[in-house]
Enzyme design. Structure first.
Site, PDB file in Angstrom:
ATOM      1  N   ILE A 157      51.070  40.840  48.490  1.00  0.00           N
ATOM      2  CA  ILE A 157      50.964  40.988  47.010  1.00  0.00           C
ATOM      3  C   ILE A 157      51.115  42.390  46.639  1.00  0.00           C
ATOM      4  O   ILE A 157      51.838  42.626  45.516  1.00  0.00           O
ATOM      5  CB  ILE A 157      49.447  40.549  46.568  1.00  0.00           C
ATOM      6  CG1 ILE A 157      49.344  38.972  46.954  1.00  0.00           C
ATOM      7  CG2 ILE A 157      49.028  40.813  45.047  1.00  0.00           C
ATOM      8  CD1 ILE A 157      47.650  38.609  46.922  1.00  0.00           C
ATOM      9  N   ASP A 176      47.086  51.827  53.073  1.00  0.00           N
ATOM     10  CA  ASP A 176      46.507  50.507  53.893  1.00  0.00           C
ATOM     11  C   ASP A 176      45.854  50.869  55.174  1.00  0.00           C
ATOM     12  O   ASP A 176      46.450  51.828  55.925  1.00  0.00           O
ATOM     13  CB  ASP A 176      47.715  49.566  54.241  1.00  0.00           C
ATOM     14  CG  ASP A 176      47.516  48.088  54.571  1.00  0.00           C
ATOM     15  OD1 ASP A 176      47.515  47.127  53.866  1.00  0.00           O
ATOM     16  OD2 ASP A 176      47.026  48.394  55.858  1.00  0.00           O
ATOM     17  N   ARG A 237      39.177  40.210  45.723  1.00  0.00           N
ATOM     18  CA  ARG A 237      38.018  39.172  45.610  1.00  0.00           C
ATOM     19  C   ARG A 237      36.898  40.119  45.335  1.00  0.00           C
ATOM     20  O   ARG A 237      36.826  41.461  45.002  1.00  0.00           O
ATOM     21  CB  ARG A 237      37.579  38.973  47.260  1.00  0.00           C
ATOM     22  CG  ARG A 237      38.603  37.809  47.952  1.00  0.00           C
ATOM     23  CD  ARG A 237      37.974  36.536  47.304  1.00  0.00           C
ATOM     24  NE  ARG A 237      38.575  35.400  47.956  1.00  0.00           N
ATOM     25  CZ  ARG A 237      39.509  34.755  47.776  1.00  0.00           C
ATOM     26  NH1 ARG A 237      40.683  35.583  46.672  1.00  0.00           N
ATOM     27  NH2 ARG A 237      40.114  33.851  48.347  1.00  0.00           N
ATOM     28  N   ASP A 261      40.112  40.107  37.383  1.00  0.00           N
ATOM     29  CA  ASP A 261      40.365  38.622  37.767  1.00  0.00           C
ATOM     30  C   ASP A 261      39.400  37.781  38.529  1.00  0.00           C
ATOM     31  O   ASP A 261      39.340  36.643  38.562  1.00  0.00           O
ATOM     32  CB  ASP A 261      41.734  38.295  38.235  1.00  0.00           C
ATOM     33  CG  ASP A 261      41.964  36.782  38.116  1.00  0.00           C
ATOM     34  OD1 ASP A 261      41.588  36.140  37.168  1.00  0.00           O
ATOM     35  OD2 ASP A 261      42.374  36.077  39.189  1.00  0.00           O
ATOM     36  N   GLU A 266      30.879  33.793  40.994  1.00  0.00           N
ATOM     37  CA  GLU A 266      31.980  33.186  40.134  1.00  0.00           C
ATOM     38  C   GLU A 266      31.054  31.705  39.718  1.00  0.00           C
ATOM     39  O   GLU A 266      31.033  30.869  40.599  1.00  0.00           O
ATOM     40  CB  GLU A 266      33.351  32.997  40.699  1.00  0.00           C
ATOM     41  CG  GLU A 266      33.745  34.444  40.642  1.00  0.00           C
ATOM     42  CD  GLU A 266      35.319  34.180  41.388  1.00  0.00           C
ATOM     43  OE1 GLU A 266      35.601  33.395  41.614  1.00  0.00           O
ATOM     44  OE2 GLU A 266      35.856  35.629  41.195  1.00  0.00           O
ATOM     45  N   HIS A 285      39.510  34.071  37.691  1.00  0.00           N
ATOM     46  CA  HIS A 285      39.955  33.961  38.971  1.00  0.00           C
ATOM     47  C   HIS A 285      41.065  32.941  38.950  1.00  0.00           C
ATOM     48  O   HIS A 285      41.513  32.216  39.454  1.00  0.00           O
ATOM     49  CB  HIS A 285      39.285  33.525  39.880  1.00  0.00           C
ATOM     50  CG  HIS A 285      39.319  33.610  41.377  1.00  0.00           C
ATOM     51  ND1 HIS A 285      38.359  33.718  42.327  1.00  0.00           N
ATOM     52  CD2 HIS A 285      40.501  33.879  41.976  1.00  0.00           C
ATOM     53  CE1 HIS A 285      38.958  33.847  43.507  1.00  0.00           C
ATOM     54  NE2 HIS A 285      40.046  33.916  43.226  1.00  0.00           N
TER      55      HIS A 285
END
Length: 325
Positions: A157, A176, A237, A261, A266, A285
């Site tokens: 992504i 990363d 997440r 998002d 949730e 989401h």
């Protein structure tokens, strides 16, 4: 007798035609039925009647995995994140787990970019004005050109987001934990730490999985070094952010705003301060929700299941060591 695949989805809420057609063409009979996230008895009843299962959000903790009678039943996640599956326990039991990594990388990256631009220009705020009889609804935003965009996590992504940012005159700072980003190949500056990303960036976009190490890890330690003019965007997440710390940091002006998002819970409680802050933009989401992404995902799900049930080891199995036992 035909092999069976359990799909933990409601066909009336999600169009599963592509997946169902592909499975049947490959000799696998799909059974779509929704179960509760934590209803262990019902989860195991469905899973133990199938040879493979497409996981939604049902919880595969150690105890539930132990109740799976056929330890070679394939569990494949509809999407990328596997935070509902105890991968270590599945590996210990010899249960193969797969996901659909890459199938939704482009739309999630697009949505991250959408949140970045919305934070900086307040498009959603301005667009709601005319419908409320407010014209003009002004906000003096910021340009993305000339800014530093920080990427925390540099998987599929984030790489797609970097590609999409190529049209802007941006410095892209990438970190990363598992592999240092290739600066020449991806035209990024590789950061030496997450702290560097938070300290130097005008926008930080999170692209990390949710696991025991990352849960609530994005906290005041990082917010406290941000530029007061910077924004935080999260399409990974919700659980990776310590939301209490984020609320405090926003109130104290340690960052200018956030685009989220995903949330820790949730749907979130309507009492959540994040839902009542004018500089926080929350979507439901939906970053991966495109027609094209659904089609890619369903084709990948079916291909993986059919390949596995034909005796092969699909490339997207996450714990291939279970086949070495």
């Amino acid at each position: 007798m035909a092999k069976k695949a359990w799909l933990d989805f409601d066909e009336n809420k999600l169009d599963l035609k592509t997946l169902i057609d592909d499975l049947r063409a490959g000799g696998v009979e799909p059974v779509a039925k929704v179960v509760g996230k934590t209803n262990r008895e019902e989860i195991l009843e469905m899973a133990n009647s199938a040879d493979a299962l497409v996981s939604a959000m049902e919880r595969w903790d150690r105890e539930t995995l132990a109740g799976l009678k056929n330890k070679k039943t394939l569990i494949i996640r509809y999407g990328t994140g596997i935070d509902n599956i105890d991968l270590a326990a599945a590996t210990e039991f010899g249960i193969p787990v797969a996901n659909c990594a890459g199938a939704n990388a482009a739309p999630v990256a697009e949505f991250a970019l959408t949140h970045i631009l919305n934070c900086m220009r307040r498009l959603s705020y301005s667009a709601s004005g005319p419908k409320e009889g407010v014209w003009p609804r002004l906000f003096q935003g910021n340009e993305l050109d000339g800014k530093t965009v920080g990427l925390v996590g540099f998987g599929n992504i984030a790489k797609n987001l970097r590609r999409m940012l190529s049209g802007f005159n941006c410095r892209v700072l990438a970190y990363d934990e598992y592999a240092r980003p290739d600066e020449e190949k991806f035209n990024v500056t590789a950061a030496d730490s997450i702290e560097q990303v938070f300290r130097e960036s005008d926008v930080i976009s999170l692209h990390i999985p949710l696991n025991d190490e990352t849960r609530r890890s994005i906290d005041m330690k990082y917010f406290s070094v941000m530029k007061p003019s910077a924004y935080l965007v999260n399409t990974s997440r919700g659980g990776v952010i310590n939301e209490d710390d984020l609320v405090q940091a926003l109130r104290e002006g340690k960052l200018r705003g956030a685009g989220l998002d995903v949330m820790t819970s949730e749907p979130p409680s309507m009492d959540s301060p994040l839902l009542n802050m004018s500089n926080v933009f929350v979507t439901t989401h939906i970053a991966a929700s495109t027609y094209e992404s659904e089609q890619r995902t369903q084709h990948m799900l079916a291909a993986t299941i059919i390949d596995y049930l034909n005796g092969n080891i699909p490339a997207n199995i996450l714990n291939k060591q279970v086949f070495n036992a």
